[in-house]
Design a protein around this motif. Structure first.
Motif, PDB file in Angstrom:
ATOM      1  N   TYR A 192      46.268  43.625  77.387  1.00  0.00           N
ATOM      2  CA  TYR A 192      47.188  42.488  77.310  1.00  0.00           C
ATOM      3  C   TYR A 192      47.311  41.958  75.881  1.00  0.00           C
ATOM      4  O   TYR A 192      46.418  42.167  75.057  1.00  0.00           O
ATOM      5  CB  TYR A 192      46.644  41.340  78.157  1.00  0.00           C
ATOM      6  N   GLY A 193      48.379  41.215  75.643  1.00  0.00           N
ATOM      7  CA  GLY A 193      48.448  40.399  74.435  1.00  0.00           C
ATOM      8  C   GLY A 193      49.459  40.843  73.407  1.00  0.00           C
ATOM      9  O   GLY A 193      50.197  41.814  73.602  1.00  0.00           O
ATOM     10  N   VAL A 194      49.470  40.124  72.296  1.00  0.00           N
ATOM     11  CA  VAL A 194      50.388  40.330  71.158  1.00  0.00           C
ATOM     12  C   VAL A 194      51.844  40.138  71.614  1.00  0.00           C
ATOM     13  O   VAL A 194      52.646  41.070  71.668  1.00  0.00           O
ATOM     14  CB  VAL A 194      50.194  41.694  70.461  1.00  0.00           C
ATOM     15  N   LEU A 195      52.132  38.870  71.901  1.00  0.00           N
ATOM     16  CA  LEU A 195      53.409  38.484  72.502  1.00  0.00           C
ATOM     17  C   LEU A 195      54.632  39.003  71.753  1.00  0.00           C
ATOM     18  O   LEU A 195      55.598  39.445  72.364  1.00  0.00           O
ATOM     19  CB  LEU A 195      53.457  36.947  72.575  1.00  0.00           C
ATOM     20  N   THR A 196      54.611  38.943  70.433  1.00  0.00           N
ATOM     21  CA  THR A 196      55.846  39.263  69.705  1.00  0.00           C
ATOM     22  C   THR A 196      55.852  40.678  69.134  1.00  0.00           C
ATOM     23  O   THR A 196      56.778  41.039  68.407  1.00  0.00           O
ATOM     24  CB  THR A 196      56.105  38.246  68.560  1.00  0.00           C
ATOM     25  N   GLY A 197      54.840  41.484  69.458  1.00  0.00           N
ATOM     26  CA  GLY A 197      54.854  42.884  69.026  1.00  0.00           C
ATOM     27  C   GLY A 197      53.817  43.180  67.954  1.00  0.00           C
ATOM     28  O   GLY A 197      53.410  42.286  67.209  1.00  0.00           O
ATOM     29  N   ILE A 198      53.376  44.425  67.876  1.00  0.00           N
ATOM     30  CA  ILE A 198      52.329  44.804  66.910  1.00  0.00           C
ATOM     31  C   ILE A 198      52.931  44.894  65.499  1.00  0.00           C
ATOM     32  O   ILE A 198      54.106  45.242  65.331  1.00  0.00           O
ATOM     33  CB  ILE A 198      51.631  46.127  67.300  1.00  0.00           C
ATOM     34  N   ASP A 199      52.100  44.583  64.504  1.00  0.00           N
ATOM     35  CA  ASP A 199      52.599  44.446  63.131  1.00  0.00           C
ATOM     36  C   ASP A 199      53.305  45.689  62.614  1.00  0.00           C
ATOM     37  O   ASP A 199      54.370  45.607  62.005  1.00  0.00           O
ATOM     38  CB  ASP A 199      51.443  44.103  62.178  1.00  0.00           C
ATOM     39  N   GLU A 200      52.674  46.869  62.840  1.00  0.00           N
ATOM     40  CA  GLU A 200      53.270  48.067  62.234  1.00  0.00           C
ATOM     41  C   GLU A 200      54.636  48.397  62.841  1.00  0.00           C
ATOM     42  O   GLU A 200      55.522  48.908  62.166  1.00  0.00           O
ATOM     43  CB  GLU A 200      52.319  49.267  62.284  1.00  0.00           C
ATOM     44  N   ALA A 201      54.815  48.065  64.142  1.00  0.00           N
ATOM     45  CA  ALA A 201      56.124  48.314  64.767  1.00  0.00           C
ATOM     46  C   ALA A 201      57.134  47.272  64.298  1.00  0.00           C
ATOM     47  O   ALA A 201      58.316  47.580  64.098  1.00  0.00           O
ATOM     48  CB  ALA A 201      55.993  48.295  66.283  1.00  0.00           C
ATOM     49  N   LYS A 202      56.653  46.037  64.091  1.00  0.00           N
ATOM     50  CA  LYS A 202      57.548  45.005  63.550  1.00  0.00           C
ATOM     51  C   LYS A 202      58.079  45.431  62.189  1.00  0.00           C
ATOM     52  O   LYS A 202      59.239  45.224  61.859  1.00  0.00           O
ATOM     53  CB  LYS A 202      56.792  43.680  63.385  1.00  0.00           C
ATOM     54  N   GLU A 203      57.184  46.011  61.403  1.00  0.00           N
ATOM     55  CA  GLU A 203      57.578  46.446  60.061  1.00  0.00           C
ATOM     56  C   GLU A 203      58.666  47.534  60.137  1.00  0.00           C
ATOM     57  O   GLU A 203      59.672  47.477  59.441  1.00  0.00           O
ATOM     58  CB  GLU A 203      56.352  46.992  59.340  1.00  0.00           C
ATOM     59  N   LEU A 204      58.455  48.490  61.048  1.00  0.00           N
ATOM     60  CA  LEU A 204      59.435  49.569  61.200  1.00  0.00           C
ATOM     61  C   LEU A 204      60.796  49.023  61.650  1.00  0.00           C
ATOM     62  O   LEU A 204      61.837  49.338  61.069  1.00  0.00           O
ATOM     63  CB  LEU A 204      58.912  50.585  62.236  1.00  0.00           C
ATOM     64  N   LEU A 205      60.770  48.186  62.686  1.00  0.00           N
ATOM     65  CA  LEU A 205      62.030  47.643  63.206  1.00  0.00           C
ATOM     66  C   LEU A 205      62.665  46.664  62.204  1.00  0.00           C
ATOM     67  O   LEU A 205      63.889  46.591  62.091  1.00  0.00           O
ATOM     68  CB  LEU A 205      61.811  46.954  64.550  1.00  0.00           C
ATOM     69  N   ALA A 206      61.820  45.929  61.474  1.00  0.00           N
ATOM     70  CA  ALA A 206      62.356  44.997  60.468  1.00  0.00           C
ATOM     71  C   ALA A 206      63.074  45.778  59.367  1.00  0.00           C
ATOM     72  O   ALA A 206      64.157  45.395  58.930  1.00  0.00           O
ATOM     73  CB  ALA A 206      61.230  44.152  59.878  1.00  0.00           C
ATOM     74  N   ASP A 207      62.491  46.891  58.939  1.00  0.00           N
ATOM     75  CA  ASP A 207      63.165  47.712  57.929  1.00  0.00           C
ATOM     76  C   ASP A 207      64.487  48.244  58.474  1.00  0.00           C
ATOM     77  O   ASP A 207      65.499  48.279  57.781  1.00  0.00           O
ATOM     78  CB  ASP A 207      62.270  48.893  57.506  1.00  0.00           C
ATOM     79  N   MET A 208      64.470  48.661  59.723  1.00  0.00           N
ATOM     80  CA  MET A 208      65.696  49.151  60.364  1.00  0.00           C
ATOM     81  C   MET A 208      66.764  48.055  60.396  1.00  0.00           C
ATOM     82  O   MET A 208      67.943  48.309  60.207  1.00  0.00           O
ATOM     83  CB  MET A 208      65.337  49.594  61.782  1.00  0.00           C
ATOM     84  N   MET A 209      66.326  46.815  60.602  1.00  0.00           N
ATOM     85  CA  MET A 209      67.268  45.693  60.720  1.00  0.00           C
ATOM     86  C   MET A 209      67.512  44.988  59.374  1.00  0.00           C
ATOM     87  O   MET A 209      68.218  43.993  59.320  1.00  0.00           O
ATOM     88  CB  MET A 209      66.737  44.675  61.730  1.00  0.00           C
ATOM     89  N   GLU A 210      66.877  45.476  58.327  1.00  0.00           N
ATOM     90  CA  GLU A 210      67.020  44.923  56.960  1.00  0.00           C
ATOM     91  C   GLU A 210      66.597  43.463  56.887  1.00  0.00           C
ATOM     92  O   GLU A 210      67.265  42.642  56.263  1.00  0.00           O
ATOM     93  CB  GLU A 210      68.460  45.102  56.471  1.00  0.00           C
ATOM     94  N   VAL A 211      65.503  43.139  57.599  1.00  0.00           N
ATOM     95  CA  VAL A 211      65.007  41.757  57.587  1.00  0.00           C
ATOM     96  C   VAL A 211      63.510  41.748  57.304  1.00  0.00           C
ATOM     97  O   VAL A 211      62.860  42.794  57.278  1.00  0.00           O
ATOM     98  CB  VAL A 211      65.267  41.057  58.948  1.00  0.00           C
TER      99      VAL A 211
END
Ligand SMILES: Cc1ncc(COP(=O)(O)O)c(C=O)c1O
Length: 429
Positions: free
Chosen positions: A72-91
């Motif tokens: 369980y846990g990590v409501l908003t997503g794991i850091d490394e995946a956030k980084e990947l998706l953030a780069d994809m979204m240019e944010v």
């Protein structure tokens, strides 16, 4: 051949006879082809099969900060995946929440939350007499389905190759505090494949809505979905532009990996301002303890980083580019110069938009169906399924194999011709 509008009645009658014979020939072929939805083809799905091999029972499913992804846990997503998706979204990664597999689901939840609980302390929309949304048209049917489902009144705003009619958008949002949102597909739009110009993005960031809880629903579904290596559209990043304009809370940006990895099990994301994030998380924590972290980890291990994803998108482009070009070539060869239809030539995304003569789209789609080719329903690209001109048809070239797509497009062009001839003959009466 000369434009149909310059033909005499006798010429049109002779043409109709010839086209009808060709149509009957198609009907005799017993076709069963589907050009209705913008799905990746089997070949495209196969591109990502390696993702099934990056995790096994021998692997450590711990992510960089020590979190066990199985638990369980990590409501908003794991850091490394956030980084990947953030780069994809240019944010920036700290503006991102990761969700389940569907961004459409996130959009639905976003509207639903605004209905029941309001946005950042404002009155819940369900308590208001009237809630309205602006809908650039033609647009994405499933956006319109969400707002229709919640009883939100939809107002058509015409699209152009540079984006929605911004004079109209500015005027409407400033004058009416019942207007709470606008659906946008800013890059390689569904269905035209248009990308908003710099001026359009700047004007969006500087909107002065009468409603404090007005939000731009910026659906960046096709952010990295280019067809060409050297001829790509790049937009001004909307979150940063809103911040520069002093309107940081104005926008929700959505995206997913649906057409990058698997639509059935990708990752969806939302990026927005700090204030909006706080507002959303206050609700989200009551909805779930966290989304699928194993899938998030699998995406990171498979793509590595944004460069891996960009490389992967080149492989998608290699599969779908010939399909787009085949459709465009057939339309040009069969319909070019006849004055009975216009179509877009996108540099990315999943669709081609076709406009027939007024009052013909429904008949064209029905004719295709009778001969075994299913197209997206005419009218689907407009709110309430009502195209006021009955002329827009969305062509989705990605799913069928190239051979089928060629046959389907030839039939489509024939149906456009036959329906147009009949319309012109009728107009002469
Ligand atoms: C503009 C747009 N947004 C969203 C989606 C669906 O996204 P998801 O698979 O992330 O729910 C599509 C799918 O065709 C789309 O065209």
């Amino acid at each position: 051949m000369k434009p149909y509008s310059e033909m005499t009645k006798e010429e049109l009658l002779a043409l109709r006879k010839d086209l009808k014979a060709k149509y009957h020939e198609f009907q005799g072929r017993d076709l069963k082809l589907d050009m209705s939805r913008g799905k990746p083809s089997v070949d495209q799905l196969d591109l990502s099969m390696g993702m099934m091999d990056v995790l096994s029972s021998n692997d450590d499913l711990t992510c960089e900060d020590g979190t066990d992804c199985r638990n369980y846990g990590v409501l908003t997503g794991i850091d490394e995946a956030k980084e990947l998706l953030a780069d994809m979204m240019e944010v920036n990664p700290n503006t991102v929440i990761l969700y389940g597999n569907s961004s459409l689901n996130v959009m639905y939840d976003t509207v639903s939350r605004a209905m029941t609980h309001g946005i950042m302390g404002n009155t819940p929309w369900c308590k208001l007499d009237k809630v309205k949304f602006l809908c650039p048209v033609p647009g994405y049917d499933r956006h319109f389905a969400i707002t229709e489902y919640f009883g939100i009144e939809m107002i058509n705003v015409p699209m152009s190759p540079t984006g929605p009619d911004m004079d109209m958008v500015e005027e409407l949002v400033a004058a009416d505090d019942a207007i709470k949102g606008i659906w946008c597909v800013p890059k390689y739009s569904n269905p035209q494949g248009y990308s908003y110009s710099d001026e359009t993005v700047r004007r969006f960031a500087r909107l002065e809505p009468a409603a404090p809880d007005f939000r731009i629903f910026w659906d960046n579904a096709y952010g990295v979905h280019h067809l060409y290596d050297h001829d790509q559209d790049h937009l001004i990043e909307i979150l940063a532009e809103c911040k520069r304009a002093g309107n940081p809370d104005l926008v929700y940006k959505f995206a997913s990996t649906s057409k990058i990895s698997f639509p059935g099990s990708g990752i969806a994301a939302l990026a927005t301002s700090h204030n909006n994030l706080e507002d959303i998380v206050a609700q989200l924590k009551n909805q779930t303890i966290g989304h699928d972290k194993v899938n998030q980890l699998r995406h990171v291990r498979y793509f590595g980083d944004i460069h891996g994803m960009v490389e992967h998108m080149r492989k998608h482009a290699d599969i779908i580019r010939p399909k787009f070009e085949a459709v465009e070539d057939i339309l040009e060869k069969e319909l070019g110069g006849l004055g009975i239809g216009e179509w877009t030539k996108p540099k990315g995304g999943y669709f081609i938009s076709f406009d027939s003569l007024e009052g013909c789209a429904k008949n064209i789609v029905a004719r295709c169906k009778k001969a075994g080719v299913v197209m997206t329903g005419a009218g689907a690209t407009y709110p309430y399924g009502k195209d006021p001109y009955d002329s827009n048809i969305r062509i989705a070239p990605t799913y069928p194999p190239l051979g089928d797509l060629i046959i389907a497009t030839e039939l489509f062009a024939l149906c456009v011709k036959l329906t147009s001839v009949e319309k012109l003959l009728k107009d002469m009466q």
